[in-house]
Enzyme design. Structure first.
Site, short mmCIF file in Angstrom:
data_model
loop_
_atom_site.label_atom_id
_atom_site.label_comp_id
_atom_site.label_asym_id
_atom_site.label_seq_id
_atom_site.Cartn_x
_atom_site.Cartn_y
_atom_site.Cartn_z
N SER A 30 11.89 -8.70 -2.32
CA SER A 30 11.36 -7.53 -1.63
C SER A 30 10.27 -6.88 -2.47
O SER A 30 9.71 -7.53 -3.36
CB SER A 30 12.50 -6.56 -1.31
OG SER A 30 12.07 -5.58 -0.40
N ASN A 31 9.98 -5.64 -2.24
CA ASN A 31 8.95 -4.93 -3.01
C ASN A 31 9.39 -3.49 -3.21
O ASN A 31 10.44 -3.09 -2.72
CB ASN A 31 7.60 -5.01 -2.28
CG ASN A 31 7.70 -4.45 -0.88
OD1 ASN A 31 7.90 -3.26 -0.68
ND2 ASN A 31 7.60 -5.33 0.11
N ALA A 32 8.57 -2.72 -3.93
CA ALA A 32 9.00 -1.38 -4.36
C ALA A 32 8.73 -0.28 -3.34
O ALA A 32 8.86 0.91 -3.66
CB ALA A 32 8.33 -1.04 -5.69
N SER A 33 8.38 -0.63 -2.12
CA SER A 33 8.10 0.40 -1.12
C SER A 33 9.32 1.30 -0.89
O SER A 33 10.43 0.81 -0.70
CB SER A 33 7.70 -0.26 0.20
OG SER A 33 7.71 0.70 1.23
N ALA A 97 5.49 -2.18 4.06
CA ALA A 97 5.06 -3.20 3.10
C ALA A 97 5.73 -4.50 3.55
O ALA A 97 6.87 -4.79 3.17
CB ALA A 97 5.48 -2.80 1.70
#
Ligand code: CTP
Length: 214
Positions: A30-33, A97
């Site tokens: 995943s990502n840091a959104s 994101a």
């Protein structure tokens, strides 16, 4: 911006959060959104009297009262949800994101560790914004975000053109997970507009007001 105000209440379709691309049933990429921008946009649109469907990947944000919430996890699920709601909206804002790549062959069962190195093959996801631009009617507005760390305006403007968007909102990685952000905004017919550093709530109100006057 055009000075023409869109009359009355609009139907907004807003996406938020970072998608999860599963490797196995319990592990994902995943990502840091944080989802803050998308949720702030949903609140700002509701406050301005509009209707909101919020398609959200998992976040720690509290759902805004009055929005229809559609919970998704993966980029593929977000794409299905956008496809299902797009023709009933006046404006799509892709604040999520969305992962550009997903796991090519996710495992149905939990991966067991070995002492060997592990390579995970990724494959591209569908570009939701591109799909929306291809399918929009003349009155629908499609807004994208561009997260850029270099040549911000040049790269964001390329996305505006390539994805045939009605508005691009450029921000930098510093905005991720932060309460505040600085954004730069461009439409095909207007020059770059830089909004000074402010809370995501204030920025969201300004964005909704700009969309109302497209
Ligand atoms: N986006 C999308 N579908 C995807 C990936 C991204 O609709 N599969 C949307 C995002 O929600 C955002 C915009 O596209 O509004 C820009 O995303 P970004 O990742 O910055 O751009 P990309 O076109 O994916 O290009 P790059 O990552 O190479 O900068």
């Amino acid at each position: 911006m055009h000075s023409k105000k869109r009359p009355g209440s609009l139907r907004f379709l807003i996406t938020a959060g970072g998608t999860r691309e599963y490797i196995d049933p319990v592990r994902f990429i995943s990502n840091a959104s944080s989802g803050r921008t998308g949720f702030a946009l949903a609140r700002a649109a509701l406050k301005a009297g509009h209707k909101v469907t919020l398609v959200t990947a998992p976040t720690a944000q509290r759902p805004p009262n009055g929005a229809r919430i559609v919970k998704v996890k993966t980029a593929a699920e977000m794409f299905e949800a956008v496809k299902a709601h797009f023709n009933k909206c006046d404006c799509l804002i892709m604040a999520a994101a969305v992962a550009d790549y997903t796991v090519a062959k996710p495992s149905r069962t939990k991966f067991k560790k070995t002492n060997k190195s592990l390579t995970i093959e990724l494959k591209p996801t569908s570009d939701i914004l591109k799909w929306a631009s291809r399918h929009k009617t003349r009155s629908q507005v499609v807004v994208g975000f561009a997260l850029e760390d270099q040549a911000i305006r040049e790269r964001a403007e390329k996305k505006l053109k390539d994805k045939n968007l009605d508005m691009i909102i450029a921000n930098s990685p510093a905005a991720i997970g932060s309460d505040k952000s600085t954004v730069q905004i461009k439409t095909p017919h207007t020059k770059w507009l830089k909004l000074p550093l402010a809370s995501k709530t204030i920025i969201a109100r300004q964005i909704i007001s700009l969309i109302e006057s497209i």
